[in-house]
Design a protein around this motif. Sequence first.
Motif, PDB file in Angstrom:
ATOM      1  N   ILE A  44       0.832  -1.209   0.000  1.00 37.71           N
ATOM      2  CA  ILE A  44       0.000   0.000   0.000  1.00 37.71           C
ATOM      3  C   ILE A  44       0.867   1.259   0.000  1.00 37.71           C
ATOM      4  O   ILE A  44       0.644   2.179  -0.798  1.00 37.71           O
ATOM      5  N   VAL A  45       1.860   1.302   0.881  1.00 35.75           N
ATOM      6  CA  VAL A  45       2.701   2.504   0.988  1.00 35.75           C
ATOM      7  C   VAL A  45       3.498   2.724  -0.299  1.00 35.75           C
ATOM      8  O   VAL A  45       3.599   3.855  -0.796  1.00 35.75           O
ATOM      9  N   MET A  46       4.050   1.652  -0.858  1.00 35.99           N
ATOM     10  CA  MET A  46       4.806   1.800  -2.108  1.00 35.99           C
ATOM     11  C   MET A  46       3.900   2.254  -3.255  1.00 35.99           C
ATOM     12  O   MET A  46       4.289   3.081  -4.086  1.00 35.99           O
ATOM     13  N   ALA A  47       2.665   1.732  -3.288  1.00 40.32           N
ATOM     14  CA  ALA A  47       1.722   2.134  -4.345  1.00 40.32           C
ATOM     15  C   ALA A  47       1.354   3.608  -4.207  1.00 40.32           C
ATOM     16  O   ALA A  47       1.297   4.340  -5.202  1.00 40.32           O
ATOM     17  N   VAL A  48       1.111   4.063  -2.974  1.00 36.15           N
ATOM     18  CA  VAL A  48       0.758   5.466  -2.754  1.00 36.15           C
ATOM     19  C   VAL A  48       1.929   6.380  -3.120  1.00 36.15           C
ATOM     20  O   VAL A  48       1.742   7.415  -3.770  1.00 36.15           O
ATOM     21  N   MET A  49       3.131   6.005  -2.733  1.00 42.51           N
ATOM     22  CA  MET A  49       4.292   6.848  -3.036  1.00 42.51           C
ATOM     23  C   MET A  49       4.579   6.859  -4.537  1.00 42.51           C
ATOM     24  O   MET A  49       4.961   7.895  -5.097  1.00 42.51           O
ATOM     25  N   ASN A  50       4.383   5.716  -5.203  1.00 43.17           N
ATOM     26  CA  ASN A  50       4.536   5.689  -6.667  1.00 43.17           C
ATOM     27  C   ASN A  50       3.488   6.573  -7.330  1.00 43.17           C
ATOM     28  O   ASN A  50       3.789   7.330  -8.268  1.00 43.17           O
ATOM     29  N   GLY A  51       2.246   6.471  -6.853  1.00 40.35           N
ATOM     30  CA  GLY A  51       1.184   7.298  -7.418  1.00 40.35           C
ATOM     31  C   GLY A  51       1.406   8.774  -7.154  1.00 40.35           C
ATOM     32  O   GLY A  51       1.168   9.613  -8.029  1.00 40.35           O
ATOM     33  N   PHE A  52       1.875   9.078  -5.941  1.00 43.53           N
ATOM     34  CA  PHE A  52       2.159  10.471  -5.587  1.00 43.53           C
ATOM     35  C   PHE A  52       3.237  11.046  -6.503  1.00 43.53           C
ATOM     36  O   PHE A  52       3.089  12.141  -7.057  1.00 43.53           O
ATOM     37  N   ARG A  53       4.312  10.287  -6.702  1.00 44.44           N
ATOM     38  CA  ARG A  53       5.399  10.761  -7.562  1.00 44.44           C
ATOM     39  C   ARG A  53       4.938  10.899  -9.011  1.00 44.44           C
ATOM     40  O   ARG A  53       5.239  11.889  -9.679  1.00 44.44           O
ATOM     41  N   GLN A  54       4.189   9.895  -9.498  1.00 43.35           N
ATOM     42  CA  GLN A  54       3.751   9.917 -10.891  1.00 43.35           C
ATOM     43  C   GLN A  54       2.772  11.066 -11.142  1.00 43.35           C
ATOM     44  O   GLN A  54       2.840  11.741 -12.177  1.00 43.35           O
ATOM     45  N   GLU A  55       1.881  11.301 -10.174  1.00 48.57           N
ATOM     46  CA  GLU A  55       0.896  12.373 -10.338  1.00 48.57           C
ATOM     47  C   GLU A  55       1.580  13.736 -10.342  1.00 48.57           C
ATOM     48  O   GLU A  55       1.267  14.604 -11.159  1.00 48.57           O
ATOM     49  N   LEU A  56       2.510  13.920  -9.416  1.00 46.33           N
ATOM     50  CA  LEU A  56       3.253  15.179  -9.383  1.00 46.33           C
ATOM     51  C   LEU A  56       4.067  15.370 -10.652  1.00 46.33           C
ATOM     52  O   LEU A  56       4.111  16.458 -11.232  1.00 46.33           O
ATOM     53  N   LEU A  57       4.710  14.286 -11.093  1.00 38.12           N
ATOM     54  CA  LEU A  57       5.534  14.370 -12.297  1.00 38.12           C
ATOM     55  C   LEU A  57       4.683  14.704 -13.511  1.00 38.12           C
ATOM     56  O   LEU A  57       5.049  15.552 -14.337  1.00 38.12           O
ATOM     57  N   THR A  58       3.516  14.071 -13.616  1.00 40.81           N
ATOM     58  CA  THR A  58       2.623  14.325 -14.747  1.00 40.81           C
ATOM     59  C   THR A  58       2.141  15.773 -14.749  1.00 40.81           C
ATOM     60  O   THR A  58       2.137  16.437 -15.789  1.00 40.81           O
ATOM     61  N   ASN A  59       1.737  16.273 -13.570  1.00 44.73           N
ATOM     62  CA  ASN A  59       1.238  17.644 -13.492  1.00 44.73           C
ATOM     63  C   ASN A  59       2.338  18.670 -13.716  1.00 44.73           C
ATOM     64  O   ASN A  59       2.144  19.662 -14.432  1.00 44.73           O
ATOM     65  N   ILE A  60       3.493  18.438 -13.086  1.00 48.16           N
ATOM     66  CA  ILE A  60       4.590  19.397 -13.213  1.00 48.16           C
ATOM     67  C   ILE A  60       5.092  19.463 -14.647  1.00 48.16           C
ATOM     68  O   ILE A  60       5.256  20.543 -15.218  1.00 48.16           O
ATOM     69  N   LEU A  61       5.315  18.295 -15.262  1.00 44.76           N
ATOM     70  CA  LEU A  61       5.808  18.288 -16.640  1.00 44.76           C
ATOM     71  C   LEU A  61       4.720  18.710 -17.623  1.00 44.76           C
ATOM     72  O   LEU A  61       5.013  19.307 -18.663  1.00 44.76           O
ATOM     73  N   GLY A  62       3.463  18.396 -17.293  1.00 47.78           N
ATOM     74  CA  GLY A  62       2.379  18.780 -18.194  1.00 47.78           C
ATOM     75  C   GLY A  62       2.191  20.280 -18.278  1.00 47.78           C
ATOM     76  O   GLY A  62       1.842  20.822 -19.332  1.00 47.78           O
ATOM     77  N   LEU A  63       2.436  20.979 -17.175  1.00 42.91           N
ATOM     78  CA  LEU A  63       2.260  22.429 -17.156  1.00 42.91           C
ATOM     79  C   LEU A  63       3.552  23.189 -17.438  1.00 42.91           C
ATOM     80  O   LEU A  63       3.520  24.292 -17.952  1.00 42.91           O
ATOM     81  N   ASN A  64       4.690  22.623 -17.076  1.00 43.77           N
ATOM     82  CA  ASN A  64       5.951  23.345 -17.198  1.00 43.77           C
ATOM     83  C   ASN A  64       6.810  22.900 -18.375  1.00 43.77           C
ATOM     84  O   ASN A  64       7.829  23.536 -18.661  1.00 43.77           O
ATOM     85  N   GLY A  65       6.446  21.814 -19.030  1.00 43.59           N
ATOM     86  CA  GLY A  65       7.287  21.327 -20.109  1.00 43.59           C
ATOM     87  C   GLY A  65       8.471  20.542 -19.579  1.00 43.59           C
ATOM     88  O   GLY A  65       8.733  20.484 -18.377  1.00 43.59           O
ATOM     89  N   HIS A  66       9.204  19.919 -20.496  1.00 38.54           N
ATOM     90  CA  HIS A  66      10.343  19.086 -20.126  1.00 38.54           C
ATOM     91  C   HIS A  66      11.657  19.866 -20.145  1.00 38.54           C
ATOM     92  O   HIS A  66      12.643  19.425 -19.551  1.00 38.54           O
ATOM     93  N   MET A  67      11.651  21.021 -20.830  1.00 44.06           N
ATOM     94  CA  MET A  67      12.874  21.798 -20.984  1.00 44.06           C
ATOM     95  C   MET A  67      12.506  23.255 -21.219  1.00 44.06           C
ATOM     96  O   MET A  67      11.473  23.551 -21.826  1.00 44.06           O
ATOM     97  N   THR A  68      13.322  24.166 -20.701  1.00 40.11           N
ATOM     98  CA  THR A  68      13.125  25.591 -20.974  1.00 40.11           C
ATOM     99  C   THR A  68      14.346  26.138 -21.698  1.00 40.11           C
ATOM    100  O   THR A  68      15.480  25.765 -21.385  1.00 40.11           O
ATOM    101  N   VAL A  69      14.096  27.006 -22.663  1.00 37.71           N
ATOM    102  CA  VAL A  69      15.162  27.666 -23.422  1.00 37.71           C
ATOM    103  C   VAL A  69      15.040  29.162 -23.174  1.00 37.71           C
ATOM    104  O   VAL A  69      13.984  29.762 -23.417  1.00 37.71           O
ATOM    105  N   THR A  70      16.100  29.769 -22.655  1.00 38.71           N
ATOM    106  CA  THR A  70      16.128  31.211 -22.433  1.00 38.71           C
ATOM    107  C   THR A  70      17.274  31.820 -23.226  1.00 38.71           C
ATOM    108  O   THR A  70      18.225  31.125 -23.599  1.00 38.71           O
ATOM    109  N   SER A  71      17.162  33.102 -23.467  1.00 42.55           N
ATOM    110  CA  SER A  71      18.207  33.824 -24.206  1.00 42.55           C
ATOM    111  C   SER A  71      19.070  34.613 -23.236  1.00 42.55           C
ATOM    112  O   SER A  71      18.579  35.105 -22.204  1.00 42.55           O
TER     113      SER A  71
END
Length: 413
Positions: A44-71
């Motif tokens: 249960i704990v491993m499943a919750v922590m995997n889900g927590f990480r995957q959900e955060l990763l999906t949301n963070i990368l979905g909104l912020n992109g995988h890479m930023t390019v600045t000048s």
Amino acid sequence: MIFSAFERMMALRYLRARRKEGFVSVIAGFSLLGIALGVATLIIVMAVMNGFRQELLTNILGLNGHMTVTSTNVFRDYESAADIVRGVPGVTAVTPMVEGQVMASGNNQSGGAIVRGAQPKDLMNRPIIAQAIIAGSLENLGPEQILIGERMADKYGLWLGDKLSLISPKGNVTAFGTVPRVRAYEVGAIFKVGMYEYDSSFIFMPLEAAQTYFQRQNAVTHLEVVTESPDEIEETMARVAGALGQGYQLRGWQNTNASFFNALQVERNVMFLILTLIILVAAFNIISGLIMLVKDKGRDIAILRTMGATRGSVMRIFFIAGASVGVIGTIAGLGLGVAFAANIESIRQGLQALTGTELFSPEIYFLATMPAEIEWREVGTVVLMALGLSFGATIYPSWRAARLDPVEALRYE
């Protein structure tokens, strides 16, 4: 078969102890319960922590992109740079963006917010945003309209058509000093991605409106790049850097969120180690229970040996007795853990309704729902570890039983 019918029968009879030997059965029962709870808790704990990480990763990368390019200079050639990056293998989307911090104010409420300016068509290509619209639409977002999160709308008491004032910390310089730049925008759409930070503090507006508000005419702050494989971001960054040449800085999602995800990984490893101790304690219970069983059955072992049972046969009888506890406990824990992890959000909702308390606050955990993702490879590792510890725990007591001398055992009978 490895174990004969006689050995299995004797092991089963020893596990079902009579009333005067009931304490041995009690220890076996607690050992079984300990292993079941240990395996279930670990799954249960491993499943919750995997889900927590995957959900955060999906949301963070979905909104912020995988890479930023600045000048390194004012980013005015962003359209040509974006076209170059789009042509790099592995890149799926490039979004020119203006980003800045503001103070939002409305209905006597105020608070900090992050404004992101992007073309509505680019936002529509982001599934995490496009599929999260709960009111209004991106397609009809006007030049002076904004897209806000559901929790922000609740905080300021806003709905479609209402006005939200944005105050920029970099004001306009006048003869009387610096005057804060204030502008009211109409709410054109509302989104809900399920991550508290984004739903409560992010504001999206058309790129041209953001350029005007932050006084970045014909310029952006950065390009957000989405790639085919976030895990291979280093290779993609090298190709993008080679295509763009000098004058640009690249930053991958791993560098941007390194400390956050490293902390999650360390916490996950520590939790795995701590919860493994539950199974280890249950395995020690198996050892103590079997040693007591061997002590109780000394006379029976001696009689079996005099009737022709070999040392190997005696050892296998007690091995089956101990291993059965481990196997049954592991199977029970596997079923309980998988069932609990698969329905954890429903269980949470039920417990909240029953107790009247909030068990998973989005303000603390960043997510609106409790995620759980079962990784079957991890489940297999937990099951094999539990079985290994259970089998290992039976070796010494079984060896002691096999080494018992029939003469010494019957001398004082």
